[in-house]
Scaffold this motif. Structure first.
Motif, PDB file in Angstrom:
ATOM      1  N   LEU A  71      -2.531   5.478  -3.786  1.00  0.00           N
ATOM      2  CA  LEU A  71      -2.286   4.317  -3.307  1.00  0.00           C
ATOM      3  C   LEU A  71      -1.014   3.938  -3.089  1.00  0.00           C
ATOM      4  O   LEU A  71      -0.275   3.314  -2.154  1.00  0.00           O
ATOM      5  CB  LEU A  71      -2.984   3.021  -3.842  1.00  0.00           C
ATOM      6  CG  LEU A  71      -4.632   2.926  -3.794  1.00  0.00           C
ATOM      7  CD1 LEU A  71      -5.141   2.030  -4.714  1.00  0.00           C
ATOM      8  CD2 LEU A  71      -5.037   2.856  -2.219  1.00  0.00           C
ATOM      9  N   ARG A  75       1.252   3.499  -0.064  1.00  0.00           N
ATOM     10  CA  ARG A  75       2.151   2.374   0.370  1.00  0.00           C
ATOM     11  C   ARG A  75       3.533   2.702   0.569  1.00  0.00           C
ATOM     12  O   ARG A  75       4.521   2.128   1.612  1.00  0.00           O
ATOM     13  CB  ARG A  75       1.947   1.286  -0.870  1.00  0.00           C
ATOM     14  CG  ARG A  75       2.726   0.136  -0.310  1.00  0.00           C
ATOM     15  CD  ARG A  75       2.413  -0.990  -1.662  1.00  0.00           C
ATOM     16  NE  ARG A  75       3.274  -0.804  -2.748  1.00  0.00           N
ATOM     17  CZ  ARG A  75       3.544  -1.549  -3.911  1.00  0.00           C
ATOM     18  NH1 ARG A  75       2.766  -2.867  -3.765  1.00  0.00           N
ATOM     19  NH2 ARG A  75       4.038  -1.243  -4.811  1.00  0.00           N
ATOM     20  N   LEU A  88      -2.816  -2.638   0.816  1.00  0.00           N
ATOM     21  CA  LEU A  88      -2.407  -1.560  -0.201  1.00  0.00           C
ATOM     22  C   LEU A  88      -1.975  -2.033  -1.605  1.00  0.00           C
ATOM     23  O   LEU A  88      -2.278  -2.123  -2.545  1.00  0.00           O
ATOM     24  CB  LEU A  88      -1.479  -0.514   0.250  1.00  0.00           C
ATOM     25  CG  LEU A  88      -2.077   0.450   1.250  1.00  0.00           C
ATOM     26  CD1 LEU A  88      -0.981   1.138   1.849  1.00  0.00           C
ATOM     27  CD2 LEU A  88      -3.073   1.442   0.561  1.00  0.00           C
ATOM     28  N   ASP A  91      -4.670  -3.932  -3.383  1.00  0.00           N
ATOM     29  CA  ASP A  91      -5.463  -3.050  -4.193  1.00  0.00           C
ATOM     30  C   ASP A  91      -4.784  -2.492  -5.320  1.00  0.00           C
ATOM     31  O   ASP A  91      -5.220  -2.075  -6.401  1.00  0.00           O
ATOM     32  CB  ASP A  91      -5.945  -1.733  -3.402  1.00  0.00           C
ATOM     33  CG  ASP A  91      -6.971  -2.089  -2.291  1.00  0.00           C
ATOM     34  OD1 ASP A  91      -7.590  -3.241  -2.429  1.00  0.00           O
ATOM     35  OD2 ASP A  91      -6.846  -1.504  -1.234  1.00  0.00           O
ATOM     36  N   LEU A 209     -11.732   2.077  -2.273  1.00  0.00           N
ATOM     37  CA  LEU A 209     -10.424   1.950  -2.042  1.00  0.00           C
ATOM     38  C   LEU A 209      -9.773   3.268  -1.220  1.00  0.00           C
ATOM     39  O   LEU A 209      -9.025   3.241  -0.558  1.00  0.00           O
ATOM     40  CB  LEU A 209      -9.626   1.824  -3.255  1.00  0.00           C
ATOM     41  CG  LEU A 209      -9.755   0.474  -4.201  1.00  0.00           C
ATOM     42  CD1 LEU A 209      -9.235   0.488  -5.498  1.00  0.00           C
ATOM     43  CD2 LEU A 209      -9.550  -0.644  -3.372  1.00  0.00           C
ATOM     44  N   MET A 213      -8.041   3.823   2.302  1.00  0.00           N
ATOM     45  CA  MET A 213      -6.741   4.137   2.467  1.00  0.00           C
ATOM     46  C   MET A 213      -7.036   5.327   3.594  1.00  0.00           C
ATOM     47  O   MET A 213      -6.051   5.363   4.605  1.00  0.00           O
ATOM     48  CB  MET A 213      -6.260   4.803   1.351  1.00  0.00           C
ATOM     49  CG  MET A 213      -4.718   5.239   1.290  1.00  0.00           C
ATOM     50  SD  MET A 213      -4.549   6.541  -0.053  1.00  0.00           S
ATOM     51  CE  MET A 213      -5.495   7.587   0.666  1.00  0.00           C
TER      52      MET A 213
END
Length: 237
Positions: A71, A75, A88, A91, A209, A213
């Motif tokens: 993640l 990002r 993002l 999360d 998650l 993504m």
């Protein structure tokens, strides 16, 4: 208590110095300022993300570390301020908040035991902390399993406890306060009922998650920003 902690702190400083000496390749960096900047960023990353496996530089051995790492990378490749970036960030902060909650529980017990000034130092685990420096690994491992199964000090009993707390328990064993710590953990954080553990907000849905993504990345490059280093996990919030 004071003399025992001073003895432990002197040992911890020596270990940290040894780790720093091992990491300096070469001993005199070509660019001292760049080296210092990278070291500061690395420490900030460790303190912010509270990696479950602090000795794993790839952050791939545990599913929760791997998810957070992916993640963060995603990002860094997303334009700041975009919808994807904000999603993002939500999360990422949810996972970080979950880890900070666990750390705060440990700090609460340490402070209750009288270690108000020393709690943060006792809870600090860096990437240089290695298993070969454990003094009482079997005892610490047994106590970690006890905390995992007989208390709610961790967020879930379904996932293995974060390995970082093995090193902390090893320090508490050395200070002869580990049994007192476990006793207070059982009193302060008794086991949850199964229904409580499954309640919304108490755990992170890692597969969801990752799927989110991947779906965002599949929509194209409209949210991509400038070139960013893949390994830069700095918090751009």
């Amino acid at each position: 208590m004071g003399s025992a902690f001073k003895k432990f702190f002197m040992h911890l400083c020596c270990c940290a110095q040894d780790d720093d000496d091992d990491e300096k390749q070469p001993l005199v960096p070509a660019d001292p300022l760049d080296y210092f900047t990278r070291e500061v960023q690395k420490r900030r990353d460790e303190e912010t993300n509270l990696w479950s496996e602090p000795g794993d530089p790839s952050h791939s051995e545990r599913e929760d570390d791997r998810t957070l790492y992916v993640l963060l990378q995603a990002r860094n490749k997303t334009r700041m301020g975009s919808t994807g970036y904000r999603r993002l960030s939500v999360d990422i902060e949810a996972m970080r908040d979950t880890r900070r909650e666990v750390r705060d529980k440990w700090k609460t017990i340490l402070e209750n035991l009288g270690f108000m000034a020393e709690a943060d130092s006792l809870l600090t685990v860096t990437a240089g902390t290695s298993n070969d420096r454990l003094r009482n690994a079997p005892v610490a491992r047994a106590l970690l399993n006890t905390l995992h199964t007989e208390t709610s000090i961790f967020n879930s009993n379904k996932d293995p406890p974060p390995e970082r707390y093995l090193f902390i328990l090893d320090r508490l064993v050395y200070l002869d306060i580990a049994e007192d710590f476990v006793a207070k953990a059982k009193r302060f954080y008794p086991p949850r009922e199964d229904s409580d553990e499954d309640a919304p907000g108490l755990s992170i849905n890692l597969p969801l998650l990752l799927a989110r993504m991947e779906a965002m990345n599949g929509r194209g490059q409209e949210d991509s920003g400038g070139d960013s280093e893949d390994g830069d996990l700095s918090d751009r919030s």
